[in-house]
Design a protein around this motif. Structure first.
Motif, PDB file in Angstrom:
ATOM      1  N   GLN A 285       0.815  -1.205   0.000  1.00  0.00           N
ATOM      2  CA  GLN A 285       0.000   0.000   0.000  1.00  0.00           C
ATOM      3  C   GLN A 285       0.856   1.266   0.000  1.00  0.00           C
ATOM      4  O   GLN A 285       0.519   2.286   0.614  1.00  0.00           O
ATOM      5  N   GLY A 286       1.995   1.206  -0.698  1.00  0.00           N
ATOM      6  CA  GLY A 286       2.852   2.366  -0.830  1.00  0.00           C
ATOM      7  C   GLY A 286       3.823   2.563   0.316  1.00  0.00           C
ATOM      8  O   GLY A 286       4.641   3.483   0.284  1.00  0.00           O
ATOM      9  N   PHE A 287       3.784   1.710   1.341  1.00  0.00           N
ATOM     10  CA  PHE A 287       4.705   1.799   2.463  1.00  0.00           C
ATOM     11  C   PHE A 287       5.834   0.782   2.270  1.00  0.00           C
ATOM     12  O   PHE A 287       5.588  -0.381   1.967  1.00  0.00           O
ATOM     13  N   LYS A 288       7.052   1.234   2.446  1.00  0.00           N
ATOM     14  CA  LYS A 288       8.207   0.366   2.286  1.00  0.00           C
ATOM     15  C   LYS A 288       8.397  -0.482   3.537  1.00  0.00           C
ATOM     16  O   LYS A 288       8.369   0.020   4.652  1.00  0.00           O
ATOM     17  N   VAL A 289       8.570  -1.789   3.341  1.00  0.00           N
ATOM     18  CA  VAL A 289       8.741  -2.720   4.450  1.00  0.00           C
ATOM     19  C   VAL A 289      10.029  -3.500   4.225  1.00  0.00           C
ATOM     20  O   VAL A 289      10.196  -4.150   3.180  1.00  0.00           O
ATOM     21  N   ARG A 290      10.919  -3.444   5.194  1.00  0.00           N
ATOM     22  CA  ARG A 290      12.160  -4.209   5.115  1.00  0.00           C
ATOM     23  C   ARG A 290      12.172  -5.254   6.224  1.00  0.00           C
ATOM     24  O   ARG A 290      11.910  -4.940   7.379  1.00  0.00           O
ATOM     25  N   ALA A 291      12.463  -6.498   5.862  1.00  0.00           N
ATOM     26  CA  ALA A 291      12.485  -7.611   6.813  1.00  0.00           C
ATOM     27  C   ALA A 291      13.871  -8.247   6.826  1.00  0.00           C
ATOM     28  O   ALA A 291      14.428  -8.556   5.769  1.00  0.00           O
ATOM     29  N   LYS A 292      14.401  -8.438   8.030  1.00  0.00           N
ATOM     30  CA  LYS A 292      15.685  -9.131   8.196  1.00  0.00           C
ATOM     31  C   LYS A 292      15.501 -10.187   9.282  1.00  0.00           C
ATOM     32  O   LYS A 292      14.913  -9.919  10.328  1.00  0.00           O
ATOM     33  N   GLN A 293      16.004 -11.385   9.007  1.00  0.00           N
ATOM     34  CA  GLN A 293      15.912 -12.474   9.978  1.00  0.00           C
ATOM     35  C   GLN A 293      17.232 -13.228  10.031  1.00  0.00           C
ATOM     36  O   GLN A 293      17.883 -13.432   9.002  1.00  0.00           O
ATOM     37  N   ASN A 294      17.601 -13.645  11.235  1.00  0.00           N
ATOM     38  CA  ASN A 294      18.714 -14.568  11.437  1.00  0.00           C
ATOM     39  C   ASN A 294      18.167 -15.839  12.066  1.00  0.00           C
ATOM     40  O   ASN A 294      17.363 -15.774  13.002  1.00  0.00           O
ATOM     41  N   TYR A 295      18.614 -16.993  11.540  1.00  0.00           N
ATOM     42  CA  TYR A 295      18.141 -18.282  12.017  1.00  0.00           C
ATOM     43  C   TYR A 295      19.247 -18.991  12.792  1.00  0.00           C
ATOM     44  O   TYR A 295      20.430 -18.695  12.626  1.00  0.00           O
ATOM     45  N   ALA A 296      18.831 -19.945  13.627  1.00  0.00           N
ATOM     46  CA  ALA A 296      19.782 -20.781  14.360  1.00  0.00           C
ATOM     47  C   ALA A 296      19.212 -22.189  14.475  1.00  0.00           C
ATOM     48  O   ALA A 296      17.995 -22.392  14.344  1.00  0.00           O
ATOM     49  N   GLU A 297      20.087 -23.145  14.720  1.00  0.00           N
ATOM     50  CA  GLU A 297      19.651 -24.536  14.886  1.00  0.00           C
ATOM     51  C   GLU A 297      19.142 -24.709  16.308  1.00  0.00           C
ATOM     52  O   GLU A 297      19.912 -24.826  17.250  1.00  0.00           O
ATOM     53  N   VAL A 298      17.824 -24.723  16.480  1.00  0.00           N
ATOM     54  CA  VAL A 298      17.218 -24.780  17.803  1.00  0.00           C
ATOM     55  C   VAL A 298      16.894 -26.207  18.223  1.00  0.00           C
ATOM     56  O   VAL A 298      16.545 -26.462  19.379  1.00  0.00           O
ATOM     57  N   ALA A 299      16.987 -27.140  17.282  1.00  0.00           N
ATOM     58  CA  ALA A 299      16.820 -28.575  17.520  1.00  0.00           C
ATOM     59  C   ALA A 299      17.561 -29.264  16.375  1.00  0.00           C
ATOM     60  O   ALA A 299      17.900 -28.608  15.383  1.00  0.00           O
ATOM     61  N   PRO A 300      17.866 -30.553  16.502  1.00  0.00           N
ATOM     62  CA  PRO A 300      18.620 -31.210  15.431  1.00  0.00           C
ATOM     63  C   PRO A 300      17.979 -31.007  14.063  1.00  0.00           C
ATOM     64  O   PRO A 300      16.811 -31.350  13.838  1.00  0.00           O
ATOM     65  N   LYS A 301      18.730 -30.375  13.148  1.00  0.00           N
ATOM     66  CA  LYS A 301      18.317 -30.118  11.759  1.00  0.00           C
ATOM     67  C   LYS A 301      17.135 -29.156  11.647  1.00  0.00           C
ATOM     68  O   LYS A 301      16.549 -29.021  10.570  1.00  0.00           O
ATOM     69  N   VAL A 302      16.765 -28.498  12.735  1.00  0.00           N
ATOM     70  CA  VAL A 302      15.652 -27.550  12.727  1.00  0.00           C
ATOM     71  C   VAL A 302      16.192 -26.144  12.922  1.00  0.00           C
ATOM     72  O   VAL A 302      16.722 -25.813  13.990  1.00  0.00           O
ATOM     73  N   TRP A 303      16.082 -25.321  11.900  1.00  0.00           N
ATOM     74  CA  TRP A 303      16.544 -23.946  11.941  1.00  0.00           C
ATOM     75  C   TRP A 303      15.341 -23.018  11.992  1.00  0.00           C
ATOM     76  O   TRP A 303      14.450 -23.087  11.160  1.00  0.00           O
ATOM     77  N   MET A 304      15.335 -22.152  13.024  1.00  0.00           N
ATOM     78  CA  MET A 304      14.221 -21.225  13.197  1.00  0.00           C
ATOM     79  C   MET A 304      14.762 -19.830  13.509  1.00  0.00           C
ATOM     80  O   MET A 304      15.896 -19.683  13.975  1.00  0.00           O
ATOM     81  N   PRO A 305      13.968 -18.786  13.259  1.00  0.00           N
ATOM     82  CA  PRO A 305      14.456 -17.418  13.485  1.00  0.00           C
ATOM     83  C   PRO A 305      14.729 -17.156  14.967  1.00  0.00           C
ATOM     84  O   PRO A 305      13.930 -17.534  15.829  1.00  0.00           O
ATOM     85  N   VAL A 306      15.840 -16.486  15.243  1.00  0.00           N
ATOM     86  CA  VAL A 306      16.147 -16.065  16.609  1.00  0.00           C
ATOM     87  C   VAL A 306      16.121 -14.544  16.734  1.00  0.00           C
ATOM     88  O   VAL A 306      15.968 -14.023  17.842  1.00  0.00           O
ATOM     89  N   THR A 307      16.291 -13.844  15.634  1.00  0.00           N
ATOM     90  CA  THR A 307      16.098 -12.395  15.654  1.00  0.00           C
ATOM     91  C   THR A 307      15.326 -11.979  14.404  1.00  0.00           C
ATOM     92  O   THR A 307      15.536 -12.522  13.323  1.00  0.00           O
TER      93      THR A 307
END
Length: 870
Positions: A285-307
């Motif tokens: 809707q005309g608004f600029k949105v920037r997304a940044k994510q860092n992932y980590a291995e939180v369980a064996p072979k499971v990577w999920m966002p931490v920030t």
């Protein structure tokens, strides 16, 4: 005593701060530039934090040895083992720029970019990554900081008086425990909330529970969507190693720049084909949105966002500002899906060699799928994708309520709003900036002043004291007569109109609402008084309604009656204010009215909006009204007012004698295949995803209570909409009906259509005509009316990326009407939508039997504002 306890509590927090320990410092580049919002992850605790905008961080830790990982997109990850003692450890980190190697991915055809096979494999595993776990729990800290950077010059003083200052930080913080359970159930317990300004609760769910493995993030197409290759080009920009992992850097390029597609970078872990991190920008809707994510291995072979980081900025109507959200997820507890523990090598059959014996039979049930996934070491991306899709379908069949597509529950701790500054200083994972600290000091001071003004038992000061003053009738007002009883008086100044029958007329109306203890029952009374100065007639009516709501089962009873003026089309196609403006300024009186002395009894029942049944019975004495005023500011001789008798091609004389009418009306609305979302135990229907079928019956009953009308009308209809691509949407509304019997009728009993002769367009883009006369084609025979409206993402002007990025939309519409006596009436139109994010400008042309009639402009409200006509 209470004051002493509070003092001791603050002292304890202060002492604990003196003896706290952990690590703190800065994260900078080799050139000494701070790295804002860099990710700092404690491996042993599975605990994430971030630096603030100045590159500073602080993590409280118990004494011991910890492995700390520092990440920032575009820079080499560092991992350090640190010994934490009884005091704070000052530890500054310097990150070097990431150097990607371009020749680390083996390809079979030199002409294809390696990014294509990487993304094909990642997309084939996206649902696998969503289904890897049965449930998880995480602790989430979220901070949102916004500031207004520009306002219209004429509002600066007013906003300053209300405490809104330019370039000053307004901050919100919250800490929550979030629990997720398949397929889409999220429970959130808010532990604490703090905000500068008003204490508005803020949930992190909209930010942290949006997965880039889904097809869409909000309304934007994910680069890992199943249809991603239709919207994106991908370019391989090298790879780098992090320990034993190979990380691929992929440039995400929209095939057509504009709204609701991302542009930026996504990093994919080789062999796992999971997200490592991302930095993507879009426009909504005309608004600029920037997304940044860092992932980590939180369980064996499971990577999920931490920030998570989200920055939203834009301008509208002279206002400009930005909001920056940062979320830190820690203390992950993941319950793995035991069906999906096996590791399968993915083969891209497009460029990689497929073993000749790699044939997989179609599984028959869920157990067969699980066995196949466990036994097959290799699968093509197509085989694997089909297998996971089938597994998801079989799993959904096991759900108790498959029509519920998502479930949300939020609980706010009783102490959430009572945490003090000392508490926040203890638990806050991201240090506040100087501007944020100043914002809290400013608003805490204002809150203390406001609190000091509050007196009496009404601690929230929501009940207005004193007598009703005369100006309230003129300008309106709202009064809480008791905690469950509200009186709202509508502004009379906004209900002063003009028409040729009454001249200037004044309406005084109010609403009295009482809510019962259960909060699911309410009774409402709406009286209205009206006086016409030229006709010297006084009118009045009232409506008494009683409504209940029990787990989505809604009942509404109403009794209405009085003596009032009514438009011939009781759906009121022209608002009295618009008629007033056209009459006084242009000497055009489109509104046609008659007098009705009536009583109506009605009932409506709905069940979760899936189906709605309504019925009403009305007795009315109806009288013709005649013009009493010729006043107008328009003094030209070429134009005169039309008579208060509608023009119609079927009925030459629409006048009528005084008579009585008894009319019964029944309607059924049904939405097949309706799905729901749950919030705090209540179901909410996804109305836009299911068609609405309509059946209506209207009966004029003769020889009862003096009624001299006799007719039967039957009507069928359908409303629906479809989404196409990123933001294309087709909506249509079709109606067809006939009068089975029309032995005795008056013109107000005819079927009327939503005409329009003003420059203002309909509030229903797919439901109203733009150029049709209000009563020309009203009928007491058979009829068909159709409306279609299509919104493009890219059409004519929006071929230009600059206009697409601004939120501008283009629409076309086609309207059609045919009755037994009318010609084939068409309207074709084009509109530019979302101008200044508020307006819609249309150009419409009308045709009769294929012959051009006229073309005219129309102005309306942007289609992003949905009008509820229920």
């Amino acid at each position: 005593m209470k004051s002493l306890f509070s003092t001791l509590l603050v002292l304890l927090f202060f002492i604990s701060g003196l003896y706290a320990q952990g690590i703190r410092g800065t994260v900078k580049t080799a050139d000494g530039e701070p790295l804002p919002y860099a990710s700092i992850y404690v491996m042993e605790l599975k605990n994430g934090s971030s630096t603030n905008i100045n590159g500073s961080y602080e993590i409280k830790l118990s004494p011991g040895t910890y492995n700390i990982r520092i990440q920032y997109l575009g820079y080499q990850m560092q991992q350090h083992q640190l010994e934490i003692g009884e005091d704070w450890l000052e530890q500054n980190f310097v990150l070097k720029e990431q150097v990607e190697v371009l020749n680390t991915v083996e390809i079979k055809r030199k002409e294809e970019d390696p990014a294509l096979t990487i993304m094909r494999k990642a997309i084939s595993k996206r649902k696998y990554h969503l289904l890897q776990y049965d449930s998880y729990q995480t602790k989430v800290y979220i901070k949102g900081t916004g500031q207004v950077t520009s306002v219209p010059f004429f509002l600066k003083k007013k906003l300053k008086e209300e405490g809104v200052l330019l370039d000053e930080a307004y901050t919100m913080e919250s800490v929550s425990i979030v629990k997720f359970q398949q397929p889409d159930k999220i429970e959130e317990r808010v532990i604490s909330i703090r905000s500068s300004g008003e204490n508005n609760g803020a949930s992190p769910s909209p930010y942290i529970n949006q997965s880039f493995y889904n097809d869409r993030i909000a309304t934007a197409i994910s680069p890992l969507s199943g249809a991603a290759f239709a919207y994106y080009k991908f370019r391989f920009e090298g790879s780098f190693r992090e320990g034993d992992l190979e990380i691929n850097k992929i440039r995400v390029i929209p095939r057509s720049k504009g709204e609701q597609v991302f542009d930026g970078y996504i990093y994919i872990i080789d062999d796992l084909w999971a997200i490592h991190s991302l930095d993507l920008t879009t426009s909504i809707q005309g608004f600029k949105v920037r997304a940044k994510q860092n992932y980590a291995e939180v369980a064996p072979k499971v990577w999920m966002p931490v920030t998570h980081q989200y920055k939203i900025s834009g301008k509208a109507l002279g206002f400009a500002g930005e909001v920056h959200y940062i979320a830190s997820c820690s203390e992950y507890q993941v319950q793995l899906n035991q069906d999906l523990l096996a590791e399968t090598e993915i083969i891209d059959e497009k460029i990689e060699e497929v073993p000749e014996d790699l044939e997989i039979s179609k599984p028959s049930d869920k157990d067969d799928i699980v066995e196949t996934l466990a036994s097959e070491e290799q699968m093509t991306k197509k085989q694997f994708r089909k297998m996971i899709n089938q597994y998801e379908k079989e799993a959904l069949k096991e759900q108790k309520n498959p029509e519920v597509v998502s479930e949300r529950k939020q609980e706010i701790d009783s102490l959430a709003y009572k945490r003090d500054a000392a508490y926040w200083a203890e638990i806050r994972p991201v240090p506040l900036t100087k501007k944020e600290i100043e914002g809290y000091r400013r608003d805490d001071s204002l809150a203390m002043v406001q609190q000091a003004r509050l007196t009496g038992k009404d601690s929230a000061n929501v009940i207005k004291k004193g007598r009703l003053r005369p100006q309230v009738i003129l300008f309106g007002g709202k009064y809480e007569l008791s905690p469950r009883t509200t009186l709202a008086i509508d502004p009379t100044i906004a209900q002063t109109y003009y028409n040729t029958v009454e001249g200037f007329n004044v309406n005084v109306s109010a609403k009295l609402i009482h809510r019962f203890d259960s909060l699911r029952k309410r009774i409402e009374f709406n009286p209205t008084l009206r006086y016409g100065f030229s006709s010297e007639n006084f009118y009045g009516k009232g409506r008494l309604s009683y409504a209940t709501n029990n787990e989505g089962k809604r009942n509404n009873f109403h009794l209405e009656g009085g003596s009032f003026v009514s438009q011939f089309n009781d759906e009121e196609p022209i608002h009295p204010l618009i008629n007033t403006l056209y009459s006084l300024a242009l000497r055009q009186n489109f509104m046609k009215v008659y007098e009705k002395n009536y009583a109506r009894l009605g009932y409506q029942y709905s069940h979760l909006r899936e189906f709605v049944v309504s019925a009403s019975l009305e007795w009315a004495q109806r009288n013709e009204l005649f013009d009493q005023s010729n006043y107008s500011f328009y003094k030209g001789d070429s134009r005169s007012y039309s008579y208060n008798r509608p023009q119609n091609i079927e009925l030459q004389n629409t006048g009528f004698p005084e008579h009585e009418a008894l009319i019964f009306n029944a309607e059924l609305r049904y939405r097949p295949g309706l799905t729901y979302r749950m919030y705090n135990g209540k179901k909410y229907a996804n109305l836009h995803k299911a068609p609405e079928l309509i059946l209506n019956y209207r009966k004029g009953i003769s020889n009862v209570l003096g009624s001299d009308v006799d007719y039967d009308q039957l009507e069928l209809g359908i409303n629906h909409g479809y989404e196409f691509g990123v933001s294309g949407r087709l909506e249509f509304e079709l109606r067809g009906g006939t009068f089975l019997n029309n032995r005795r009728m008056h013109f107000m009993d005819y079927e009327h259509f939503d005409g329009n002769r003003t420059i203002l367009s309909t509030l229903r883009p797919a439901g109203g005509y733009r150029l049709l006369d209000y009563y020309d084609y009203s009928t007491n025979g058979s009829y068909f009316a159709g409306h279609t409206h299509y919104q493009f993402r890219k059409f004519l002007l929006t071929q230009l990326p600059m206009l697409r990025m601004s939120g501008l939309k283009e629409n076309i519409f086609v309207n059609y009407l045919k009755t037994g006596s009318s010609p084939h009436y068409y309207e074709l139109g084009y509109s530019i939508d979302n101008i200044l994010r508020i307006f819609r400008v249309e150009a419409a042309a009308s045709f009769r039997n294929g012959d051009f009639v006229e073309v005219a402009p129309r102005i309306g409200i942007a289609t992003i504002f949905k009008i509820n006509t229920d």
